[in-house]
Design an enzyme around this catalytic site. Structure first.
Site, PDB file in Angstrom:
ATOM      1  N   HIS A  52       4.447  -0.035   1.271  1.00 36.07           N
ATOM      2  CA  HIS A  52       4.011   0.819   0.173  1.00 36.07           C
ATOM      3  C   HIS A  52       5.193   1.507  -0.508  1.00 36.07           C
ATOM      4  O   HIS A  52       5.015   2.525  -1.181  1.00 36.07           O
ATOM      5  CB  HIS A  52       3.014   1.852   0.686  1.00 36.07           C
ATOM      6  CG  HIS A  52       1.799   1.223   1.288  1.00 36.07           C
ATOM      7  ND1 HIS A  52       0.747   0.772   0.520  1.00 36.07           N
ATOM      8  CD2 HIS A  52       1.484   0.925   2.559  1.00 36.07           C
ATOM      9  CE1 HIS A  52      -0.159   0.233   1.309  1.00 36.07           C
ATOM     10  NE2 HIS A  52       0.270   0.309   2.551  1.00 36.07           N
ATOM     11  N   HIS A  61       3.952  -1.073  -5.691  1.00 34.65           N
ATOM     12  CA  HIS A  61       3.358  -1.918  -4.663  1.00 34.65           C
ATOM     13  C   HIS A  61       1.875  -2.144  -4.934  1.00 34.65           C
ATOM     14  O   HIS A  61       1.287  -1.526  -5.815  1.00 34.65           O
ATOM     15  CB  HIS A  61       3.542  -1.287  -3.275  1.00 34.65           C
ATOM     16  CG  HIS A  61       2.808   0.003  -3.113  1.00 34.65           C
ATOM     17  ND1 HIS A  61       3.346   1.221  -3.498  1.00 34.65           N
ATOM     18  CD2 HIS A  61       1.575   0.289  -2.617  1.00 34.65           C
ATOM     19  CE1 HIS A  61       2.479   2.185  -3.243  1.00 34.65           C
ATOM     20  NE2 HIS A  61       1.387   1.655  -2.713  1.00 34.65           N
ATOM     21  N   HIS A  85      -6.419  -1.948   2.857  1.00 39.32           N
ATOM     22  CA  HIS A  85      -5.711  -0.685   3.070  1.00 39.32           C
ATOM     23  C   HIS A  85      -6.699   0.475   3.215  1.00 39.32           C
ATOM     24  O   HIS A  85      -6.411   1.456   3.885  1.00 39.32           O
ATOM     25  CB  HIS A  85      -4.747  -0.442   1.905  1.00 39.32           C
ATOM     26  CG  HIS A  85      -3.903   0.785   2.051  1.00 39.32           C
ATOM     27  ND1 HIS A  85      -3.135   1.047   3.161  1.00 39.32           N
ATOM     28  CD2 HIS A  85      -3.693   1.834   1.204  1.00 39.32           C
ATOM     29  CE1 HIS A  85      -2.496   2.190   3.009  1.00 39.32           C
ATOM     30  NE2 HIS A  85      -2.818   2.692   1.827  1.00 39.32           N
TER      31      HIS A  85
END
Length: 199
Positions: free
Chosen positions: A93, A97, A103
């Site tokens: 990250h 990104h 996530h």
């Protein structure tokens, strides 16, 4: 299909071995398969590629607990047989990104399972100058005016926060109501100008 993420073309050597690479993007996803030719043609001929990524440096701000970017040069190119080799260490990250659904969502898809079309194409840039999280009203208004938008990039006051080398908790995020509306509206991609999107 294999994906190779090329980071930070500092040496300028990438254009020598990636067909059609013009050094435009700091982050460049190379698709090593028969679709590379199609991807490359689309990028070069159907749209202007605009680089909105931040440069990876060891001073770049990271989310608390994440690993900062470092590059260690293992060997230098000698112009004959020895290539330049580097070791990169960073959080997934760091800087500009992608947050895959996995996530946030248990059993969600990973980056390699996301359709590439989500990342290629025109994007609606929505400016939000308030120091508050992006409200659902703004998103509803923009999608009503531009109903075919599939990619939305939010430009906020966060951009100045990159100047600090420490994480700033007063960043502008996307409200839960706005995020829910974006999902229900079928938007493929949402971007914001800081290391985190949630409020």
């Amino acid at each position: 299909m294999m994906f190779v993420l090329i980071l930070n073309n500092a040496s300028g050597a990438i254009q020598d071995w990636v067909p059609g690479y013009g050094g435009v993007l700091e982050f460049f996803l190379v698709v090593v398969s028969s679709s590379w030719v199609i991807f490359n043609w689309r990028m070069r001929n159907l749209m202007e590629a605009i680089d909105i990524s931040v440069k990876l440096t060891s001073e770049l701000v990271v989310y608390p607990g994440d690993t900062r970017y470092t590059r260690t040069v293992l060997s230098r190119a000698d112009g004959l047989v020895s290539p330049e080799l580097s070791h990169f260490q960073m959080s997934s990250h760091a800087g500009t990104h992608i947050d895959a659904p996995s996530h946030f969502v248990p059993q969600g898809s990973n980056v390699d399972q996301i359709d590439m079309d989500a990342f290629i194409g025109s994007a609606l840039v929505v400016e939000h100058n308030d120091a508050t999280d992006i409200p659902i009203g703004l998103v509803e208004e923009q999608l009503k005016a531009y109903p075919d938008s599939q990619r939305i990039l939010f430009k906020t006051s966060n951009s100045v926060l990159w100047r600090s080398d420490s994480f700033q908790s007063n960043y502008v995020g996307i409200s839960l109501e706005a995020a829910d509306f974006l999902v229900r509206s079928g938007v493929k991609l949402v971007g914001i100008d800081y290391v985190s999107v949630d409020s």
